[in-house]
Design an enzyme around this catalytic site. Structure first.
Site, mmCIF file in Angstrom:
data_model
loop_
_atom_site.group_PDB
_atom_site.id
_atom_site.type_symbol
_atom_site.label_atom_id
_atom_site.label_comp_id
_atom_site.label_asym_id
_atom_site.label_seq_id
_atom_site.Cartn_x
_atom_site.Cartn_y
_atom_site.Cartn_z
ATOM 1 N N GLY A 1 7.817 21.119 25.403
ATOM 2 C CA GLY A 1 8.165 20.178 24.351
ATOM 3 C C GLY A 1 7.044 19.313 23.830
ATOM 4 N N HIS B 1 -14.545 27.640 23.083
ATOM 5 C CA HIS B 1 -13.345 27.034 23.655
ATOM 6 C C HIS B 1 -13.710 26.389 24.980
ATOM 7 C CE1 HIS B 1 -10.443 27.773 27.005
ATOM 8 N NE2 HIS B 1 -9.671 27.013 26.258
ATOM 9 N N ASN C 1 -11.495 23.896 28.073
ATOM 10 C CA ASN C 1 -10.437 22.988 28.494
ATOM 11 C C ASN C 1 -10.526 22.791 30.000
ATOM 12 O OD1 ASN C 1 -7.966 24.290 30.067
ATOM 13 N ND2 ASN C 1 -8.695 25.822 28.623
#
Length: 297
Positions: free
Chosen positions: A280, A133, A135
């Site tokens: 969202g 991973h 980020n």
């Protein structure tokens, strides 16, 4: 440097995350091309499917988006996603409260935000190749800015020399920013990538930071870039070394059970997952990190 505006800095950061994404996607597809012998070499080479993502604000207006790049069922990668996004809008009450509790100034008085970053998770066909991973991101509000992210290795079958190479490469890239930085970010990763309800780490660690704002934007951005630059030299040699190793059903069972830990962590604890869903963003892009298959007792 004050936070107000920062248009050129935002553009520079967003451009960097996109260029890093392009470099990694190219390297991963080249790794697929190189798998001409050994397990699964007879199947078609994997290629990324690229889908634009959109975020809609509470008023239904455009609030940014990005690219979701996912490869499934390749020779080396069972599932890998490399996403970039740049989003903006207004923080909800829960996000404001969370950031205020972390000491971010002014978010309750002015909840506007802008965020850009890259997020990568790779789940491998061969159980001997470690999942990974990475980020990095920049976050801005009218009263603050900061960087965050990191990288961690998640082998289901651990090799001490792989772990050492991964950490040594991260350290080499971070040391120019201060000799005390790698040890501090390693400890932060050990604490952050921990699964309390299992009482164990999800992998063998790496580096992690959040709310990084020394007041020198260029220095903090340089550190963020070097975390990203460290990723390919830290992980790619491990994949190249392990991708041709034979495995059996017992190895695959170990891998699937380990993936269960990864899924639990990302759904219960991961800050990025919570933020993406709460604000969202495209849920398929947010949940890209989940493995294609996993197993529980």
């Amino acid at each position: 440097m004050t936070s107000t505006g920062m248009t050129s800095e935002k553009d520079e950061a967003a451009g960097w995350f996109r260029s890093l994404r392009d470099e990694i996607v190219t390297a991963f597809e080249a790794l697929e091309d190189a798998q001409t012998e050994g397990p699964l070499s007879e199947r078609p080479v994997g290629r990324f499917e690229v889908t634009p993502t959109k975020r809609r604000g509470d008023d239904g207006e455009d609030a940014g988006g990005g690219l979701m790049s996912v490869m499934r069922g390749g020779r080396v990668f069972e599932k890998v996603g490399v996403n970039v996004s740049t989003v903006f809008g207004t923080l909800g009450a829960a996000a404001q409260a969370s950031m205020a509790a972390r000491g971010v100034p002014g978010v309750e008085a002015d909840p506007r935000f802008w965020a850009s970053g890259i997020s990568l998770v790779a789940h491998m066909q061969n159980p001997h190749v470690p999942a990974v991973h990475m980020n990095t991101r920049m976050f801005w509000t009218p009263n603050a800015w900061w960087f965050g992210g990191g990288a961690d290795l998640n082998p289901c079958i651990e090799y001490a020399d792989d772990t050492a190479h991964f950490h040594d490469t991260l350290k080499r890239h971070l040391d120019p920013h201060g000799a005390d930085l790698y040890p501090a970010l390693k400890v932060w990763a050990d604490e952050y990538f921990f699964i309390p309800h299992r009482g164990r780490a999800r992998g063998v660690g790496g580096v992690f930071m959040d709310d990084r704002c020394t007041g020198d934007w260029h220095a903090d951005f340089a550190l963020t870039r070097d975390i990203g630059r460290a990723f390919l030299p830290a992980w790619l040699p491990l994949a190249e070394k392990r991708r041709g190793m034979a495995w059996d059903e017992a190895d695959k069972d170990v891998q699937l059970r380990h993936r269960g830990l990864y899924a639990e962590y990302n759904l219960v604890y991961d800050r990025g997952t919570k933020f993406g869903l709460a604000t969202g963003h495209d849920p398929d892009a947010v949940l890209m990190s989940l493995p294609p298959l996993a197993k529980w007792v």
